[in-house]
Design a protein around this motif. Structure first.
Motif, PDB file in Angstrom:
ATOM      1  N   VAL A  63      12.706   3.267   9.621  1.00 51.00           N
ATOM      2  CA  VAL A  63      12.073   1.962   9.843  1.00 51.00           C
ATOM      3  C   VAL A  63      11.948   1.654  11.330  1.00 51.00           C
ATOM      4  CG1 VAL A  63      12.241  -0.520   9.425  1.00 51.00           C
ATOM      5  CG2 VAL A  63      12.908   1.091   7.626  1.00 51.00           C
ATOM      6  N   LYS A  67       8.393   1.168  13.326  1.00 45.29           N
ATOM      7  CA  LYS A  67       8.057  -0.054  14.073  1.00 45.29           C
ATOM      8  C   LYS A  67       7.648   0.263  15.504  1.00 45.29           C
ATOM      9  CE  LYS A  67      10.848  -3.364  11.437  1.00 45.29           C
ATOM     10  NZ  LYS A  67      12.036  -4.265  11.456  1.00 45.29           N
ATOM     11  N   ASN A  84      -1.534  -6.363  10.721  1.00 47.52           N
ATOM     12  CA  ASN A  84      -0.671  -7.099   9.793  1.00 47.52           C
ATOM     13  C   ASN A  84      -0.326  -6.244   8.582  1.00 47.52           C
ATOM     14  OD1 ASN A  84      -0.204  -9.171   7.430  1.00 47.52           O
ATOM     15  ND2 ASN A  84       0.098 -10.314   9.317  1.00 47.52           N
ATOM     16  N   GLU A  87       2.402  -3.971   9.534  1.00 49.00           N
ATOM     17  CA  GLU A  87       3.667  -4.708   9.560  1.00 49.00           C
ATOM     18  C   GLU A  87       4.206  -4.927   8.146  1.00 49.00           C
ATOM     19  OE1 GLU A  87       3.801  -7.421  13.529  1.00 49.00           O
ATOM     20  OE2 GLU A  87       2.427  -8.129  11.975  1.00 49.00           O
ATOM     21  N   ASN A  88       3.313  -5.145   7.192  1.00 53.64           N
ATOM     22  CA  ASN A  88       3.742  -5.283   5.800  1.00 53.64           C
ATOM     23  C   ASN A  88       4.368  -3.995   5.293  1.00 53.64           C
ATOM     24  OD1 ASN A  88       3.008  -7.942   5.476  1.00 53.64           O
ATOM     25  ND2 ASN A  88       0.952  -7.477   4.724  1.00 53.64           N
ATOM     26  N   THR A  89       3.803  -2.865   5.721  1.00 53.33           N
ATOM     27  CA  THR A  89       4.370  -1.560   5.350  1.00 53.33           C
ATOM     28  C   THR A  89       5.790  -1.433   5.903  1.00 53.33           C
ATOM     29  OG1 THR A  89       2.229  -0.439   5.167  1.00 53.33           O
ATOM     30  CG2 THR A  89       4.135   0.949   5.665  1.00 53.33           C
ATOM     31  N   ALA A  90       6.006  -1.950   7.112  1.00 52.62           N
ATOM     32  CA  ALA A  90       7.346  -1.911   7.714  1.00 52.62           C
ATOM     33  C   ALA A  90       8.348  -2.686   6.854  1.00 52.62           C
ATOM     34  CB  ALA A  90       7.310  -2.483   9.125  1.00 52.62           C
ATOM     35  N   LYS A  91       7.915  -3.828   6.317  1.00 57.81           N
ATOM     36  CA  LYS A  91       8.791  -4.641   5.463  1.00 57.81           C
ATOM     37  C   LYS A  91       9.143  -3.888   4.182  1.00 57.81           C
ATOM     38  CE  LYS A  91       6.853  -8.998   7.159  1.00 57.81           C
ATOM     39  NZ  LYS A  91       6.018 -10.173   6.812  1.00 57.81           N
ATOM     40  N   HIS A  92       8.138  -3.265   3.590  1.00 58.15           N
ATOM     41  CA  HIS A  92       8.382  -2.495   2.354  1.00 58.15           C
ATOM     42  C   HIS A  92       9.299  -1.303   2.650  1.00 58.15           C
ATOM     43  CE1 HIS A  92       5.637  -4.888   0.117  1.00 58.15           C
ATOM     44  NE2 HIS A  92       4.540  -4.441   0.694  1.00 58.15           N
ATOM     45  N   ALA A  94      11.547  -1.044   4.931  1.00 58.97           N
ATOM     46  CA  ALA A  94      12.918  -1.526   5.149  1.00 58.97           C
ATOM     47  C   ALA A  94      13.636  -1.733   3.819  1.00 58.97           C
ATOM     48  CB  ALA A  94      12.889  -2.833   5.947  1.00 58.97           C
ATOM     49  N   GLU A  95      12.894  -2.242   2.819  1.00 59.83           N
ATOM     50  CA  GLU A  95      13.483  -2.464   1.497  1.00 59.83           C
ATOM     51  C   GLU A  95      13.784  -1.141   0.800  1.00 59.83           C
ATOM     52  OE1 GLU A  95      10.593  -4.832  -0.475  1.00 59.83           O
ATOM     53  OE2 GLU A  95      10.938  -6.618   0.762  1.00 59.83           O
TER      54      GLU A  95
END
Length: 362
Positions: A63, A67, A84, A87-92, A94-95
């Motif tokens: 992750v 980033k 954006n 960035e959403n891919t980064a959030k997924h 991380a999960e």
């Protein structure tokens, strides 16, 4: 330079190297039962990582590396909307991957997490996630931070969305129009979509200045970025800029809506008092609830655009006029989208032609 020594009952290798700043560093690893095992491991490290700084880089989390990668390679190279999405891919990521290090990522782990993501997302979303993360990991491969491609031959799956009707029939369209409370923001948006065929971004991009109540027209020359909240933006295509004629009932409802809601001339017509414009998920929820109450088959908000176009075609409006009203880039787009309707109408026309010719012989 490599050296080996025995520590207790285990062997250790130590590799001396210079980092990017020219300072000497040491890379050590122990726990080998035999010296030959330590020699083999050290040789492998030197072969796979000629520049030994990449060994240390492999300790960075997936992750964190992703980033940094999007900031360097994407931030100034793509539009804010596209960035954006990265960035959403980064959030997924991380999960799904947490603090998993680059060096510990395997094909099996990658596929396992991708399958996990696919359980709650559509195939198209999974494919986009995979495409963006894979591009980053291939960069790590080029830098020799990782030695193999963990995304190679990854299998893309996803949830199947329940089938939804593409459009309403004429009776259900009328029923919906008669039962909408057009003093409410959400239901007025639905009404406009049903009677104009406008795209959602175009509708929520309307301002008071775009409405000519005397001439019964709506001016479409921009859209509103309801998804990423960047404000007004260009229409989908240059041909989407158009003027749409509306009926007297729609004009009356618009007059009433403007009278009820305190609006400034330069703000979106459907922005609430808190400065919020409904996103697609919210308007689809309002539409679904309304259709359930009226016991009308469910369609998506975009289905209102298809409904409008279909009804106009069935009522004899030319394909060219429908194409211009929808803001299609060319008539071919309209023809391909509504081919099934056009073929059905052509069949009816053939019957009319035969009837006309037969009557001439009487």
């Amino acid at each position: 330079m490599v050296s080996y020594r025995k520590r207790g009952n285990a062997w250790q290798y130590e590799i001396s190297y210079k980092d990017r700043d020219g300072r000497y560093r040491k890379l050590r690893k122990s726990g080998f039962l035999l010296k030959s095992e330590a020699i083999l491991a050290a040789s492998k490290i030197q072969t796979e990582h000629p520049n030994l700084t990449t060994v240390k880089s492999g300790n960075e989390s997936i992750v964190s590396y992703y980033k940094r990668w999007i900031k360097v390679y994407k931030q100034n190279a793509v539009t804010p909307i596209t960035y954006n999405k990265y960035e959403n891919t980064a959030k997924h990521a991380a999960e799904l991957f947490g603090n998993l290090k680059l060096k510990d990522l395997t094909k099996f782990i990658y596929q396992e997490r991708l399958n996990q993501f696919a359980k709650s997302h559509a195939r198209r979303t999974v494919s986009c996630f995979h495409k963006q993360l894979r591009a980053c990991l291939l960069e790590a491969l080029d830098e020799k931070i990782i030695t193999t491609d963990p995304t190679r031959k990854a299998v893309i799956t996803g949830t199947e969305r329940p089938k939804i009707a593409r459009a309403l029939n004429y009776a259900d369209w009328i029923k919906l129009l008669l039962n909408l409370d057009t003093t409410q923001i959400g239901e007025m948006i639905i009404y406009l979509a049903a009677v104009t065929g406008m795209r959602y971004g175009e509708i929520v991009g309307l301002t008071i200045n775009d409405i000519n109540l005397e001439m019964h027209t709506l001016n479409v020359d921009k859209a509103w970025d309801y998804k990423y909240k960047t404000g007004f933006m260009k229409t989908k295509t240059p041909s989407s800029v158009r003027e749409i004629t509306v009926d007297s009932h729609t004009v009356s409802k618009l007059k009433n809506f403007i009278k009820i809601h305190s609006l400034s001339t330069n703000q979106p017509l459907f922005m609430d008092s808190k400065g919020h414009v409904l996103v697609s998920a919210e308007i689809n929820k309002i539409l679904t609830n309304k259709l359930n109450i009226l016991k009308i088959p469910r369609i998506t908000f975009h289905g209102l655009r298809h409904t409008h176009a279909s009804i106009l075609l069935y009522k004899g409006v030319s394909v060219l006029s429908v194409s211009r009203r929808l803001g299609h880039s060319n008539i071919t787009t309209t023809q391909s989208t509504y081919l099934h309707i056009i073929k059905e109408l052509e069949s009816q026309d053939q019957d009319k032609i035969i009837s006309i010719l037969e009557n001439t012989s009487k």
